[in-house]
Design an enzyme around this catalytic site. Structure first.
Site: not given
Ligand code: ATP
Ligand code: MG
Length: 565
Positions: A41, A268, A278
């Protein structure tokens, strides 16, 4: 090639996700096609957690002859910005991955998604609900109690359809109506209790402008986008596991053949002493608690890059932690280990004195300069040598001299000898001390001409070896030392405590007047070096030939064995 293969064999097994992929290929599923996507996103910069997802999405496609799309999940026009899109693309490329021409946006599918919503309404599988969000959520029940049906649940499709079109014409206020999927208000899975799939938002969208007044929810856009793109394996983090029944239900309504994308969840990445949200990272930036998204203390990819991390070190780290179904916090020291390992191979060794003390070599001719030839990397002789000037005035570190040394202090002290790395053995004859402050201001030594590195007595044993810089040739630099951004292992995970409370007040220390060997005068931003005995350092973007600025990436775990305290 051989090395690659034997590395593979040492790994205990492939991840459970890779096993899914291997099995799907051998079952001939989707004709053996592997197609993944990375769906950020665009509401912030990528962090090291995203790197874990990127390495998997792109890495699996690469390894199994498939493709990986980059898809911006831009369904919320309020929080998203073009600046983020550009930074996300730069960071993925920097990590070493490429989506070729497949740069997609969920907003590319707004038309198709709208049509699908219309289709669901016509099939009595969706309805417009006129209740406000808080009422809808109060009716949802709890995991152990079924929800209550909305009074609008059995609204005739024609009426919902008319309202849905008018919602999109902008006729109704934000929050006044939503479109809900009509699934099961008593499902044990809360996400199946008639989830909201469209809401009214009147803000302009960065790509579709004023075209739409209704926007799909994440759950409605995500799986359908996967379907439209022909994704086979939709890899995401564990929190989406409970969304999977909804993902599958929507695909069931949409699919027209055997093909369907499959969602698989993994844990994660969380790291000690930092945060991964974020929203919180944005707060740190907005509140000026860091200098920006690329502050070298941030867990963002641009921050790690500025700090001196290499893409290889991040990929290796991700490889070491692996993919599982269990949430955990990984130790940041493993990341530091990964960068040390990589820079140990790549970074040329240089001399830099962070806290200089002048040493005068009284028996060395005053006007004389010798160029000492020194290996750039003893780990890799192909990196060659460089010339380092030596003269009668040099700098050493203040803490490499002690007036009253404790037992087993192998550095410089009155009457003792040390080797100057790559040059001579010197002996401390006397020193000058400021009696007011107690500070040692200068140390006077003699050198032994026979002990020149490579010369006749160069193998004479002394216990300590010091790094040094010629005082007359040194270049001045600012050096920024970093410590962990938070002084708590899990700053965001403390109940009732704001994560800001755990910000480490000592996370940045700026040293000025550091003295570096003259070969560093023309170093460019992001050039990386090992300052011998001190750690790995990287030239900062703020650096100019007039005022060099270095960031310490990480300290050396192991210094030259003999000189350890
Ligand atoms: P927010 O912090 O706003 O919840 P998000 O971390 O989910 O957002 P996105 O931009 O939706 O951010 O993430 C893009 C992709 O990265 C998604 O498939 C998400 O699952 C993956 N992702 C995000 N954070 C992690 C993390 N800490 N470890 C592994 N994958 C991640
Ligand atoms: Mg997300």
């Amino acid at each position: 090639m051989m090395a690659e293969e034997s590395k593979e064999e040492q790994k205990p097994s492939v991840s459970f996700i890779e096993q899914f992929i291997i099995d799907d290929i051998s079952d001939g599923k989707n004709n053996g096609r592997i197609h993944t996507r990375f769906p950020p996103e665009p509401n912030g910069y990528l962090h090291i957690g995203h790197a874990k997802a990127i390495c998997l999405d792109f890495g699996m496609a690469q390894k199994y002859g498939g493709k990986c799309n980059l898809r911006f999940d831009d369904t919320n026009p309020v929080k998203e910005e073009v600046e983020y899109i550009d930074s996300i693309k730069e960071d993925i490329h920097w990590l070493g991955f490429d989506w070729e021409e497949r740069e997609y946006y969920a907003s590319d599918y707004f038309g198709k998604l709208f049509e699908f919503a219309v289709d669901l309404i016509k099939r009595s599988l969706a309805y417009v609900d006129d209740q406000p969000a808080d009422v809808i959520s109060a009716q949802k029940g709890t995991p152990s109690q079924p929800g209550q049906s909305s009074p609008f649940r059995n609204r005739p499709p024609a009426e919902s359809l008319d309202l849905f079109y008018r919602m999109n014409e902008g006729e109704f206020a934000e929050g006044s109506r939503v479109l809900r999927a009509r699934i099961d208000m008593s499902s044990p899975n809360m996400h199946m209790r008639d989830p909201i799939i469209y809401r009214i938002i009147k803000a302009p969208h960065h790509r579709t402008g004023e075209n739409w007044k209704v926007y799909p929810m994440y759950d409605f856009a995500h799986g359908q986008s996967d379907y439209f793109e022909g994704i086979t394996h939709s890899l995401c983090t564990l929190e989406f596991e409970v969304h999977r029944p909804l993902y599958d239900w929507l695909i069931d309504q949409l699919k027209t053949s055997d093909y369907r994308p499959r969602q698989i969840e993994f844990n994660r990445l969380n790291l000690t002493y930092t945060i991964m949200s974020k929203r919180k990272l944005l707060e740190l930036v907005r509140e000026g608690r860091v200098s920006g998204w690329d502050d070298p203390r941030m867990p963002t990819l641009c921050g790690l890059r500025r700090r001196g991390y290499t893409p290889e070190s991040i990929r290796n780290f991700v490889d070491m932690i692996g993919y599982t179904k269990v949430e955990a916090i990984n130790d940041v020291s493993l990341l530091e280990y990964a960068v040390r390992e990589d820079l140990n191979k790549k970074a040329p060794r240089v001399f830099g004195v962070l806290d200089p003390l002048k040493v005068i070599i009284t028996n060395y001719p005053a006007g004389k300069v010798e160029e000492m030839e020194i290996l750039n990397n003893p780990e890799d002789e192909s990196m060659g040598t460089r010339k380092v000037p030596f003269c009668n005035e040099i700098y050493i570190e203040k803490d490499d001299f002690m007036e009253n040394p404790p037992h087993k202090y192998f550095r410089l002290a009155p009457g003792t000898e040390v080797r100057l790395k790559g040059a001579y053995i010197i002996k401390c004859e006397s020193f000058r001390k400021n009696e007011m402050t107690g500070m040692i201001e200068e140390v006077f030594c003699t050198y032994d001409p026979a002990t020149r590195s490579g010369g006749e007595a160069s193998d004479r044993k002394v216990k300590g070896t010091l790094h040094w810089v010629s005082a007359r040739h040194a270049v001045d630099a600012e050096v920024r030392l970093y410590d962990r951004l938070f002084d708590h292992e899990d700053p965001a995970g403390q109940k009732d405590e704001d994560y800001r409370k755990f910000l480490n007040p000592g996370s940045l220390k700026v040293l000025s007047g550091c003295m570096l060997e003259p070969s560093l005068r023309n170093a460019e931003p992001l050039d990386k070096f090992q300052f011998q005995r001190l750690g790995y350092f990287c030239v900062d973007y703020d650096s100019t030939p007039e005022q060099l600025v270095f960031n310490r990436t990480v300290s050396l775990k192991d210094t030259w064995a003999k000189i350890r305290k």
